[in-house]
Scaffold this active site. Sequence first.
Site, PDB file in Angstrom:
ATOM      1  N   GLY A 118       0.882  -1.057  -0.076  1.00  0.00           N
ATOM      2  CA  GLY A 118       0.084   0.015   0.045  1.00  0.00           C
ATOM      3  C   GLY A 118       0.683   1.326  -0.188  1.00  0.00           C
ATOM      4  N   ASN A 119       0.139   2.251  -0.363  1.00  0.00           N
ATOM      5  CA  ASN A 119       0.837   3.699  -0.253  1.00  0.00           C
ATOM      6  C   ASN A 119      -0.070   4.987   0.096  1.00  0.00           C
ATOM      7  OD1 ASN A 119       0.320   3.572  -3.508  1.00  0.00           O
ATOM      8  ND2 ASN A 119       1.874   2.293  -3.170  1.00  0.00           N
ATOM      9  N   GLY A 122       9.430   0.506   0.100  1.00  0.00           N
ATOM     10  CA  GLY A 122       9.970  -0.588   0.800  1.00  0.00           C
ATOM     11  C   GLY A 122      10.347  -0.383   2.191  1.00  0.00           C
ATOM     12  N   SER A 166       7.010   3.072  -5.740  1.00  0.00           N
ATOM     13  CA  SER A 166       7.220   2.930  -7.172  1.00  0.00           C
ATOM     14  C   SER A 166       5.709   3.020  -7.758  1.00  0.00           C
ATOM     15  CB  SER A 166       7.326   1.234  -7.309  1.00  0.00           C
ATOM     16  OG  SER A 166       6.380   0.312  -6.787  1.00  0.00           O
ATOM     17  N   GLU A 167       4.768   3.321  -7.109  1.00  0.00           N
ATOM     18  CA  GLU A 167       3.472   3.453  -7.830  1.00  0.00           C
ATOM     19  C   GLU A 167       2.983   5.052  -7.711  1.00  0.00           C
ATOM     20  OE1 GLU A 167       1.407  -0.918  -7.052  1.00  0.00           O
ATOM     21  OE2 GLU A 167       1.103   0.736  -5.375  1.00  0.00           O
ATOM     22  N   HIS A 227      -4.189   3.984  -0.980  1.00  0.00           N
ATOM     23  CA  HIS A 227      -3.924   2.648  -1.683  1.00  0.00           C
ATOM     24  C   HIS A 227      -3.942   1.627  -0.618  1.00  0.00           C
ATOM     25  CE1 HIS A 227      -3.074  -0.939  -4.105  1.00  0.00           C
ATOM     26  NE2 HIS A 227      -1.789  -0.561  -4.180  1.00  0.00           N
ATOM     27  N   HIS A 255      -4.966  -6.780  -7.657  1.00  0.00           N
ATOM     28  CA  HIS A 255      -4.147  -5.966  -7.113  1.00  0.00           C
ATOM     29  C   HIS A 255      -4.639  -5.160  -5.631  1.00  0.00           C
ATOM     30  CE1 HIS A 255      -0.870  -2.499  -7.576  1.00  0.00           C
ATOM     31  NE2 HIS A 255      -1.098  -2.715  -6.359  1.00  0.00           N
TER      32      HIS A 255
END
Length: 216
Positions: A27-28, A45, A76-77, A96, A158
């Site tokens: 998630g982010n 990460g 990365s998203e 997310h 996802h």
Amino acid sequence: MLENLKKEVTKIAKKADIEGLCKHKSGNFSIRDKETGYIVVTPSGVAREDLTYNDICVVDMNANVIEINNSVKPTSELLMHIYAYKTRPDVYAVVHTHSRFATSFAVLNKEIPPIIYEAVYYGGIIPVAPYGRPGTKALAENIIEPLKKSDACLMQSHGVITVGSDIKDAYLKANYVEEVAEVYYRTLSMNGGKEPPILPMTELKKWQYPSYIKLK
């Protein structure tokens, strides 16, 4: 830079881990600053238990890094967040998650209909964005049309993305998505796989605060 927003993002990211909406490093989360237009976003990460506000990255709407501490990298998203903001100028936060019930429907490529009133909070239906590999432009592009219809969408195989006027608003929507997804799953299970009754949007839009309550 934008220390208060960094602290808000950190708090929500840790809360999501504790409450099970996304675990470990998945998630982010991001907030778009109304004055500068810069985005504060979680790093790639970094486990939630180790995350501090000094790890939160500042980027612009073209994915240029403005400020980074502690040798981290933005998620990365990141492009997915940027596309959400560009698609919805009214949005100032993106959440997310990989919440389990909602993600199960994402794996099945099955949208979640409005079966209870909580669905009104994010727009009624939860559409599914077509599959895109995490971190790719395809993933970011695929959320555009769903987010024009709803403040929440599933991403095939996802997870979930929700948007809001601020990070608390977007996070609350993520919670409602998981709640409705669980009710939907349990209803389907109890009903032998048959679809339950759906609340039409015309009904959802009729809700208003009761006039019989006399406010001073």
